[in-house]
Design a protein around this motif. Structure first.
Motif, PDB file in Angstrom:
ATOM      1  N   THR A  36       0.884  -1.154   0.000  1.00  0.00           N
ATOM      2  CA  THR A  36       0.000   0.000   0.000  1.00  0.00           C
ATOM      3  C   THR A  36       0.925   1.208   0.000  1.00  0.00           C
ATOM      4  OG1 THR A  36      -1.560  -1.272   1.283  1.00  0.00           O
ATOM      5  CG2 THR A  36      -1.958   1.097   1.163  1.00  0.00           C
TER       6      THR A  36
ATOM      7  N   GLN B  37       8.202   1.723   2.249  1.00  0.00           N
ATOM      8  CA  GLN B  37       8.160   0.329   2.683  1.00  0.00           C
ATOM      9  C   GLN B  37       9.357   0.092   3.613  1.00  0.00           C
ATOM     10  OE1 GLN B  37       5.888  -2.535   1.313  1.00  0.00           O
ATOM     11  NE2 GLN B  37       4.781  -0.634   1.573  1.00  0.00           N
TER      12      GLN B  37
ATOM     13  N   GLY C 181      10.694  -4.646   7.169  1.00  0.00           N
ATOM     14  CA  GLY C 181       9.785  -5.794   7.293  1.00  0.00           C
ATOM     15  C   GLY C 181       9.105  -6.071   5.962  1.00  0.00           C
ATOM     16  N   ASN C 182       8.584  -5.029   5.335  1.00  0.00           N
ATOM     17  CA  ASN C 182       7.961  -5.192   4.020  1.00  0.00           C
ATOM     18  C   ASN C 182       8.980  -5.753   3.031  1.00  0.00           C
ATOM     19  OD1 ASN C 182       6.577  -1.990   4.660  1.00  0.00           O
ATOM     20  ND2 ASN C 182       5.405  -3.896   4.737  1.00  0.00           N
TER      21      ASN C 182
ATOM     22  N   TYR D  30       9.147  -9.229   0.382  1.00  0.00           N
ATOM     23  CA  TYR D  30       9.369  -9.357  -1.073  1.00  0.00           C
ATOM     24  C   TYR D  30      10.656 -10.112  -1.382  1.00  0.00           C
ATOM     25  CZ  TYR D  30       5.310  -6.605  -0.991  1.00  0.00           C
ATOM     26  OH  TYR D  30       4.027  -6.218  -0.722  1.00  0.00           O
TER      27      TYR D  30
ATOM     28  N   GLY E 139       2.225 -11.626   3.780  1.00  0.00           N
ATOM     29  CA  GLY E 139       2.672 -11.748   5.164  1.00  0.00           C
ATOM     30  C   GLY E 139       1.602 -12.440   6.000  1.00  0.00           C
TER      31      GLY E 139
ATOM     32  N   ASP F 295       0.148 -11.562   8.552  1.00  0.00           N
ATOM     33  CA  ASP F 295      -0.933 -10.678   9.015  1.00  0.00           C
ATOM     34  C   ASP F 295      -2.123 -10.706   8.057  1.00  0.00           C
ATOM     35  OD1 ASP F 295       0.839  -9.514   7.183  1.00  0.00           O
ATOM     36  OD2 ASP F 295       0.424  -7.468   7.836  1.00  0.00           O
TER      37      ASP F 295
ATOM     38  N   ASN G 167       4.745 -15.443   4.812  1.00  0.00           N
ATOM     39  CA  ASN G 167       6.022 -15.211   5.491  1.00  0.00           C
ATOM     40  C   ASN G 167       5.791 -14.691   6.909  1.00  0.00           C
ATOM     41  OD1 ASN G 167       5.391 -12.541   3.924  1.00  0.00           O
ATOM     42  ND2 ASN G 167       6.836 -11.911   5.497  1.00  0.00           N
TER      43      ASN G 167
ATOM     44  N   PHE H  75       7.223 -12.497  10.332  1.00  0.00           N
ATOM     45  CA  PHE H  75       7.629 -11.084  10.422  1.00  0.00           C
ATOM     46  C   PHE H  75       9.109 -10.883  10.688  1.00  0.00           C
ATOM     47  CE2 PHE H  75       3.130 -10.732  12.053  1.00  0.00           C
ATOM     48  CZ  PHE H  75       2.650 -10.352  10.819  1.00  0.00           C
ATOM     49  N   LEU H  76       9.556  -9.735  10.250  1.00  0.00           N
ATOM     50  CA  LEU H  76      10.825  -9.211  10.727  1.00  0.00           C
ATOM     51  C   LEU H  76      10.478  -8.439  11.995  1.00  0.00           C
ATOM     52  CD1 LEU H  76      13.877  -8.746   9.920  1.00  0.00           C
ATOM     53  CD2 LEU H  76      13.133  -6.518   9.099  1.00  0.00           C
TER      54      LEU H  76
ATOM     55  N   ILE I 178       7.954  -5.122  13.150  1.00  0.00           N
ATOM     56  CA  ILE I 178       8.215  -3.828  12.528  1.00  0.00           C
ATOM     57  C   ILE I 178       6.976  -3.473  11.724  1.00  0.00           C
ATOM     58  CG2 ILE I 178       9.613  -2.674  10.762  1.00  0.00           C
ATOM     59  CD1 ILE I 178      11.984  -4.355  11.793  1.00  0.00           C
TER      60      ILE I 178
ATOM     61  N   LYS J 247       4.257  -0.111  10.158  1.00  0.00           N
ATOM     62  CA  LYS J 247       4.105   1.325   9.912  1.00  0.00           C
ATOM     63  C   LYS J 247       3.285   1.978  11.009  1.00  0.00           C
ATOM     64  CE  LYS J 247       4.370   0.624   4.996  1.00  0.00           C
ATOM     65  NZ  LYS J 247       3.483  -0.244   4.247  1.00  0.00           N
TER      66      LYS J 247
HETATM   67  P1  AMP Z   1       1.618  -3.285   3.352  1.00  0.00           P
HETATM   68  O1  AMP Z   1       2.261  -2.263   2.455  1.00  0.00           O
HETATM   69  O2  AMP Z   1       1.493  -2.843   4.759  1.00  0.00           O
HETATM   70  O3  AMP Z   1       0.308  -3.814   2.785  1.00  0.00           O
HETATM   71  O4  AMP Z   1       2.614  -4.535   3.436  1.00  0.00           O
HETATM   72  C1  AMP Z   1       3.181  -5.181   2.321  1.00  0.00           C
HETATM   73  C2  AMP Z   1       3.556  -6.602   2.686  1.00  0.00           C
HETATM   74  O5  AMP Z   1       4.547  -6.626   3.729  1.00  0.00           O
HETATM   75  C3  AMP Z   1       2.380  -7.433   3.204  1.00  0.00           C
HETATM   76  O6  AMP Z   1       2.380  -8.706   2.545  1.00  0.00           O
HETATM   77  C4  AMP Z   1       2.643  -7.578   4.691  1.00  0.00           C
HETATM   78  O7  AMP Z   1       2.107  -8.758   5.203  1.00  0.00           O
HETATM   79  C5  AMP Z   1       4.166  -7.589   4.739  1.00  0.00           C
HETATM   80  N1  AMP Z   1       4.724  -7.175   6.027  1.00  0.00           N
HETATM   81  C6  AMP Z   1       4.338  -6.102   6.775  1.00  0.00           C
HETATM   82  N2  AMP Z   1       5.097  -5.985   7.901  1.00  0.00           N
HETATM   83  C7  AMP Z   1       6.002  -6.998   7.859  1.00  0.00           C
HETATM   84  C8  AMP Z   1       7.077  -7.417   8.733  1.00  0.00           C
HETATM   85  N3  AMP Z   1       7.394  -6.766   9.850  1.00  0.00           N
HETATM   86  N4  AMP Z   1       7.797  -8.507   8.372  1.00  0.00           N
HETATM   87  C9  AMP Z   1       7.513  -9.176   7.224  1.00  0.00           C
HETATM   88  N5  AMP Z   1       6.511  -8.851   6.367  1.00  0.00           N
HETATM   89  C10 AMP Z   1       5.772  -7.767   6.668  1.00  0.00           C
END
Ligand code: AMP
Ligand code: ZN
Length: 473
Positions: free
Chosen positions: A33, A38, A41-42, A46, A242, A244, A272, A274-275, A283, A285
Motif C-alpha cells: 500500500t 516500505q 519488514g515489508n 518481497y 505476510g 498478518d 512469510n 515477520f521481521l 516492525i 508502519k
Molecule cells: P503493506 O504495504 O502494509 O500492505 O505490506 C506489504 C507486505 O509486507 C504485506 O504482505 C505484509 O504482510 C508484509 N509485512 C508487513 N510488515 C512486515 C514485517 N514486519 N515482516 C515481514 N513482512 C511484513
C-alpha cells in the motif's frame, strides 16, 4: 523434475507442489500500500518471494508473477473503517493521491532493485483495474453473496461461511477472526462481519469511479481477487503475503473469488513470518517509527547484506533485526565476492566443475526444494567456497554461479569487473588469504608489500576480508 515442497497455509502441511499447468507456475504476491515508505519488514516479505520465484526457476519452472499496487481503498483499519491510507498522506502532504502513490511506488521499486529483487512479470495498480473489480462484484451479487445498500455493496460473510462460520485459512470463527479489530457498524450491514466490496456516498473521498451501484471506490480485498483472476486466471497456483493477511485479507479474498466462480481460488497459500525489531516487536508502519533500507546504508551495511541476512532465516520463521546478524551477512557477502574476483579467465571459460562440487549442488537443490530452506542453501554455498579455498581449487565456479541464480549477488559481474588481475597476482592473493586465515600476519604483511610493489592496492576490511585492485596509472 525433482519434487518441490512448500508449506500450504490452507492444509497446514508441507505439500509437494503440483502446478495446474505442467512446467508453469502462476504466482500472485500481495503488493504494497503506497502511502509511506516500505520498511525493512515489508522488504523482507518481497525478498522471501524473490527467493521463492528464483527457486522455482532453478527447478526449471516458468513463473508468471504478478504483484499489485494498492493505491486506493486500503483503510486505516483492515476491516473497512477509518480513512483511505493514500488519501490521508495526500492531505497531510498537500499532494494528489496519484503523486503520493507514484512517489512511494518509485522508492519501493528502487529499494527492490538495490536488493536484486527481480521485477515481476507484471505490476498492476488498483486504480488502473477498476472495471475488473466492478465486473467481479457484479458476479458476486448475481451469485447472491453480496447486497447493495446506500453506503455500499457488502459481502454477506455469514451466508458464505454457513453454519460453522469457520474460516478455511485462519481456522478461526468470525468472532475470533475479528477480535481486536474495530469493526465498523454501518447500519446498512446485515452483520458487523460483512465487508465492503464497493463504497458509496462518501463525497469527501478523493478517488471515485462510476459503477452500476453509483459513484464510489473499491474495497481493498476485492482489488486483489479481481487483479489476480484477471491476470492469472480463476484458479492460481501460489498466492503469497505476510502472515498478518491470513485472518482477514486472504480469508476475504477466498470468499469473494470462490463465491463468484465456484472454483478454488488458490491451490497454495504461502505466508512469510515477520521481521521483528531489537525489542521483539513486529516492525510496522502503525508503530510510527520503522527502519528503512537507507538507515542500514547509513550504518555501513549494503542492501545486499540485508538480502543475505534475510536468506539466513526461513521464510516461516520470525527474524530479529540485529547488528551482529547484519555484520555476519556483510562479511559473507564479501567472502563470496572475494572468491569470485579470484576466478581466472581460463576457469571462468570452462563449462564443467571439479568433482566435489556435485555433492554441494545436490545438497543445495535439496535445501531449496525442502520448503524453501534458504538458510540451509546459504550454508551449503558457504561451505563449498570454504572447501574450494582449502583445496586451492576454483573450479566450482559454474556451480557457484548456479547457486547465485538464487543468492542473487551477481557474482559473475563481480568477477568480470576484476578480470584484470593476472593469474600470478591471484596466486599471491590466495596465499595471503590463507595466511590471514591462519593468523600468520607476518607472512600476510610480506605478501601485502609484494602486491603493492607490483602495482596493486590492498585494503583489509573490518570484517576480515580484503579487497585488491590494480592501481590506476
Ligand atoms: P503493506 O504495504 O502494509 O500492505 O505490506 C506489504 C507486505 O509486507 C504485506 O504482505 C505484509 O504482510 C508484509 N509485512 C508487513 N510488515 C512486515 C514485517 N514486519 N515482516 C515481514 N513482512 C511484513
Ligand atoms: Zn492482497
Amino acid at each position: 523434475m525433482k519434487p518441490f515442497y512448500i508449506y500450504n497455509t490452507l492444509s497446514r502441511r508441507v505439500e509437494e507442489l503440483r502446478p495446474l499447468r505442467p512446467g508453469e507456475i502462476s504466482l500472485y504476491s500481495c503488493g504494497p500500500t503506497v502511502y509511506l515508505p516500505q520498511h525493512l519488514g515489508n522488504l523482507r516479505c518481497y525478498l522471501c518471494w524473490d527467493f521463492l520465484r528464483r527457486a522455482l526457476e532453478f527447478n526449471g519452472y516458468r513463473v508468471r508473477q504478478v504483484i499489485n499496487v494498492t493505491d486506493v481503498g486500503h483503510m486505516t483499519s483492515d476491516s473497512d473503517s477509518g480513512e483511505d491510507k493514500v488519501e490521508t498522506t495526500a492531505r497531510a502532504q498537500n499532494k494528489t493521491p496519484l503523486e503520493v502513490a507514484n512517489l512511494y511506488l518509485k522508492r519501493f521499486q528502487d529499494d527492490l532493485a538495490s536488493l536484486h529483487v527481480e521485477a515481476p512479470e507484471l505490476w498492476c495498480r488498483a486504480t488502473e483495474n477498476i472495471p475488473a473489480m466492478i465486473d467481479l462484484i457484479g458476479r458476486i451479487i448475481a451469485a447472491r453473496y453480496a447486497y447493495v445498500t446506500p453506503s455500499g455493496v457488502y459481502f454477506d460473510v455469514e451466508k458464505y461461511r454457513g453454519k460453522n462460520r469457520i474460516g478455511r485459512l485462519s481456522r478461526q470463527s468470525l468472532d475470533e477472526q475479528n477480535a481486536g479489530q474495530r469493526l465498523s457498524h454501518s447500519a446498512d450491514k446485515k452483520s458487523p462481519h460483512d465487508f465492503a466490496l464497493w463504497v458509496l456516498n462518501q463525497p469527501h473521498h478523493m478517488m471515485q469511479w462510476d459503477s452500476p451501484w453509483g459513484r464510489g471506490y473499491p474495497g481493498w480485498h476485492i482489488e486483489c481477487s479481481a487483479m489476480a483472476m484477471k491476470y492469472l486466471g480463476e484458479t492460481i497456483d501460489i498466492h503469497t503475503g505476510g502472515m498478518d493477511h491470513i485472518p482477514i485479507h486472504h480469508e476475504n479474498e477466498i470468499a469473494q473469488s470462490e463465491s463468484a466462480t465456484g472454483k478454488p481460488f488458490v491451490d497454495y497459500f504461502v505466508h512469510n513470518a515477520f521481521l521483528i525489531d531489537k525489542e521483539g516487536s513486529k516492525i510496522s508502519k502503525s508503530a510510527g517509527h520503522f527502519p528503512l533500507l537507507s538507515d542500514l546504508s547509513a550504518s555501513g551495511f549494503e542492501p545486499l547484506a540485508f538480502r543475505i541476512f534475510c536468506m539466513g532465516a526461513k521464510y516461516r520463521s520470525e527474524l530479529a533485526l540485529s547488528d551482529e546478524g547484519l555484520r555476519g551477512a556483510q562479511s559473507n557477502l564479501e567472502y563470496f565476492r572475494e572468491f569470485a574476483r579470484g576466478v581466472p579467465a581460463d576457469i571462468a571459460a570452462e563449462k564443467s566443475d571439479t568433482e566435489f562440487a556435485g555433492g554441494y549442488r545436490e545438497r543445495f537443490h535439496e535445501a531449496i526444494n525442502n520448503d524453501l530452506n534458504t538458510p540451509q542453501a546459504l550454508a551449503v554455498a558457504l561451505e563449498m567456497v570454504a572447501e574450494a579455498y582449502r583445496r586451492g581449487e576454483r573450479r566450482v565456479w559454474n556451480t557457484l554461479k548456479d547457486f547465485d541464480s538464487i543468492l542473487g549477488l551477481e557474482l559473475g559481474a563481480v568477477r568480470d569487473a576484476s578480470a584484470d588481475i593476472a593469474p600470478e597476482i591471484q596466486r599471491i592473493i590466495d596465499e595471503r588469504t590463507a595466511a590471514r586465515g591462519n593468523k600468520d600476519f607476518g607472512r600476510s604483511d610480506e605478501l601485502r608489500a609484494e602486491l603493492e610493489a607490483r602495482g596493486y592496492e590492498v585494503k583489509d576490511n573490518r570484517d576480515g576480508t580484503a579487497t585488491y585492485r590494480r592501481r590506476a596509472t
